[in-house]
Scaffold this active site. Sequence first.
Site, PDB file in Angstrom:
ATOM      1  N   HIS A 307      33.040  35.347  36.806  1.00  0.00           N
ATOM      2  CA  HIS A 307      34.519  36.332  35.903  1.00  0.00           C
ATOM      3  C   HIS A 307      33.647  36.805  35.117  1.00  0.00           C
ATOM      4  O   HIS A 307      33.081  35.810  34.447  1.00  0.00           O
ATOM      5  CB  HIS A 307      35.716  35.903  35.776  1.00  0.00           C
ATOM      6  N   ASP A 364      40.694  36.041  42.688  1.00  0.00           N
ATOM      7  CA  ASP A 364      40.878  35.880  44.497  1.00  0.00           C
ATOM      8  C   ASP A 364      40.009  35.511  45.683  1.00  0.00           C
ATOM      9  O   ASP A 364      39.906  35.421  46.311  1.00  0.00           O
ATOM     10  CB  ASP A 364      39.811  37.497  44.220  1.00  0.00           C
TER      11      ASP A 364
HETATM   12  N1  CMC Z   1      27.544  32.686  43.227  1.00  0.00           N
HETATM   13  C1  CMC Z   1      26.360  32.824  42.731  1.00  0.00           C
HETATM   14  N2  CMC Z   1      26.030  33.217  41.275  1.00  0.00           N
HETATM   15  C2  CMC Z   1      26.790  33.674  40.933  1.00  0.00           C
HETATM   16  C3  CMC Z   1      27.890  33.694  41.281  1.00  0.00           C
HETATM   17  C4  CMC Z   1      28.752  33.298  42.082  1.00  0.00           C
HETATM   18  N3  CMC Z   1      29.910  33.978  42.843  1.00  0.00           N
HETATM   19  N4  CMC Z   1      28.814  34.678  39.973  1.00  0.00           N
HETATM   20  C5  CMC Z   1      27.791  34.710  39.217  1.00  0.00           C
HETATM   21  N5  CMC Z   1      26.900  33.720  39.443  1.00  0.00           N
HETATM   22  C6  CMC Z   1      25.155  33.619  38.263  1.00  0.00           C
HETATM   23  C7  CMC Z   1      24.517  34.926  38.719  1.00  0.00           C
HETATM   24  O1  CMC Z   1      23.345  34.558  39.420  1.00  0.00           O
HETATM   25  C8  CMC Z   1      23.756  34.153  36.828  1.00  0.00           C
HETATM   26  O2  CMC Z   1      22.760  33.369  37.343  1.00  0.00           O
HETATM   27  P1  CMC Z   1      21.493  33.036  36.426  1.00  0.00           P
HETATM   28  O3  CMC Z   1      22.487  33.073  35.004  1.00  0.00           O
HETATM   29  O4  CMC Z   1      20.627  32.510  36.603  1.00  0.00           O
HETATM   30  O5  CMC Z   1      20.670  34.602  36.394  1.00  0.00           O
HETATM   31  C9  CMC Z   1      25.209  33.859  36.287  1.00  0.00           C
HETATM   32  O6  CMC Z   1      26.569  33.029  37.486  1.00  0.00           O
HETATM   33  C10 CMC Z   1      25.876  34.891  35.526  1.00  0.00           C
HETATM   34  O7  CMC Z   1      26.783  36.093  36.367  1.00  0.00           O
HETATM   35  P2  CMC Z   1      26.490  37.701  36.456  1.00  0.00           P
HETATM   36  O8  CMC Z   1      26.493  38.073  37.654  1.00  0.00           O
HETATM   37  O9  CMC Z   1      25.411  37.656  35.106  1.00  0.00           O
HETATM   38  O10 CMC Z   1      28.046  37.335  35.843  1.00  0.00           O
HETATM   39  P3  CMC Z   1      28.541  39.157  35.266  1.00  0.00           P
HETATM   40  O11 CMC Z   1      29.553  38.709  34.442  1.00  0.00           O
HETATM   41  O12 CMC Z   1      27.745  40.039  35.391  1.00  0.00           O
HETATM   42  O13 CMC Z   1      29.362  38.775  36.954  1.00  0.00           O
HETATM   43  C11 CMC Z   1      31.420  38.821  38.681  1.00  0.00           C
HETATM   44  C12 CMC Z   1      30.323  38.883  37.580  1.00  0.00           C
HETATM   45  C13 CMC Z   1      32.463  38.421  39.104  1.00  0.00           C
HETATM   46  C14 CMC Z   1      30.564  40.093  39.416  1.00  0.00           C
HETATM   47  C15 CMC Z   1      30.798  37.519  39.157  1.00  0.00           C
HETATM   48  O14 CMC Z   1      30.293  36.356  38.974  1.00  0.00           O
HETATM   49  C16 CMC Z   1      30.368  37.504  40.690  1.00  0.00           C
HETATM   50  O15 CMC Z   1      29.497  38.237  42.210  1.00  0.00           O
HETATM   51  N6  CMC Z   1      31.144  36.899  41.296  1.00  0.00           N
HETATM   52  C17 CMC Z   1      31.327  37.448  43.271  1.00  0.00           C
HETATM   53  C18 CMC Z   1      32.491  38.416  42.984  1.00  0.00           C
HETATM   54  C19 CMC Z   1      33.936  38.327  43.349  1.00  0.00           C
HETATM   55  O16 CMC Z   1      34.754  37.266  42.925  1.00  0.00           O
HETATM   56  N7  CMC Z   1      34.214  39.066  42.412  1.00  0.00           N
HETATM   57  C20 CMC Z   1      36.129  39.195  41.541  1.00  0.00           C
HETATM   58  C21 CMC Z   1      36.537  39.088  39.881  1.00  0.00           C
HETATM   59  S1  CMC Z   1      37.758  38.260  39.727  1.00  0.00           S
HETATM   60  C22 CMC Z   1      38.762  40.111  40.397  1.00  0.00           C
HETATM   61  C23 CMC Z   1      38.436  41.340  39.262  1.00  0.00           C
HETATM   62  O17 CMC Z   1      38.746  41.047  38.091  1.00  0.00           O
HETATM   63  O18 CMC Z   1      37.927  43.060  39.992  1.00  0.00           O
END
Ligand code: CMC
Length: 428
Positions: A307, A364
Amino acid sequence: MSEFAEIILEGKSYQMPVVEGSENEKAIDIASLRAQSGYITLDSGYKNTGATTSAITFLDGEQGILRYRGYPIEQLAEKSNFIEVAYLLIYGSLPTEQELQDFSDRIRRHTLVNEDMRKILDGFPSTSHPMGILSALISSLTAFYPESLNPNQSQEEVDLSIIRLLAKISTIAAWSYKNSIGHPVNYPKNKLDYCSNFLHMMFAYPTEDYEINPVVVDALNKLLILHADHEQNCSTSTVRLVGSANASLYSSVSAGISALWGPLHGGANQAVIEMLEAIKADGGDSKKYIEKAKDKDDPFRLMGFGHRVYKNFDPRAKIIKKAADEVLTALGINDPILTIAKELEEAALNDPYFVERKLYPNVDFYSGIIYRAIGIPTDMFTVMFALGRLPGWIAQWKEMRENKEPIGRPRQVYTGATERDYVSIEKR
Ligand code: CMC
């Protein structure tokens, strides 16, 4: 004494005021930085940028705290119901008995939608995703209520738009589902409460009675409450941004629905179930998928994990996990994908990759399991999220309007070509 932050650029010092929130959150107000220095700040994805001050929802991602208007989400999920929470978010305080009665009654009386709406619905091909239909039909409310386009509506008129939206979204959502399966739509029943009415419109047939299960009503209330607001997330920021251009409540919310549709945001609940189904079909080896999620050359991500703001745990996930167990037990459902979900969660929580990056199950991860158990089809999951998030969008749109916020218009750092002369086509 007011606090200032000192920014030194090219040897010159600029003092920017520090703003403090009621929970001691601090921010540097850089609104005058460009005018004074020529510099802007750059923050792709708004990871560290506050777009507004807001008195609606407090969230502390480090400590896993979520409160609506000061009330902890845990208490609201346990003791309140969705309509009361909607009132709380939109009007700022818990309603008295009379206020709640009036609010619920008004919503009940506006659940019917114009019959022409059915003609629009009929025009959508059966391949349409219900989120696309929902966004389009909510936007089309501007055609049925053109007075909503007036940005100078009185508070009373805005209140009526709010009631109409809260009432009609559940009819539109249920109808989009009925339409997608080629079944006749059900009209709302005013004697039912909000959640029961929605379930009736979703699942009743003209051929037989539909019995409303209180366990399902209770689970639905909880789910909608947990999704009702989440401060300045992607869809809410969209609603505020669109609304800041004086767009109507209906068009602003329609834009929010489109933002929520994305699989990185609300679309994640659908993606979680699809992922769990795929893992099951592939033999149920959760470890294999943990490895895939860790592999940077593999685009696979563990849906329902991570998240942007919760870096310890998602308080909504805690409540929902318990609710999922309760609902499945009460309904006597033994869902094999729940076992896969539990294995994945366990494996991820003990894996250094996920621990180091503070990746925990989000709301989710479990919401889809409950929706599935209560018979909601997978491509309606995000619609359910929209139904829940609506009071939050409304409250944020209303706050933005009442605060008379200026039109939202971010800046950029241009990195394209510098000036060059046009080359005629034969010379390219
Ligand atoms: N699976 C594998 N690796 C992950 C995941 C995941 N679900 N989420 C983040 N990472 C890794 C990412 O690759 C990165 O690694 P590194 O630092 O080595 O490059 C690190 O963790 C940080 O991730 P980020 O993408 O920079 O974090 P963010 O804050 O930009 O993204 C997110 C947050 C929710 C988009 C992401 O965690 C994600 O894609 N999760 C899966 C989709 C999901 O479940 N979304 C629902 C969110 S809750 C409902 C809502 O409120 O919308």
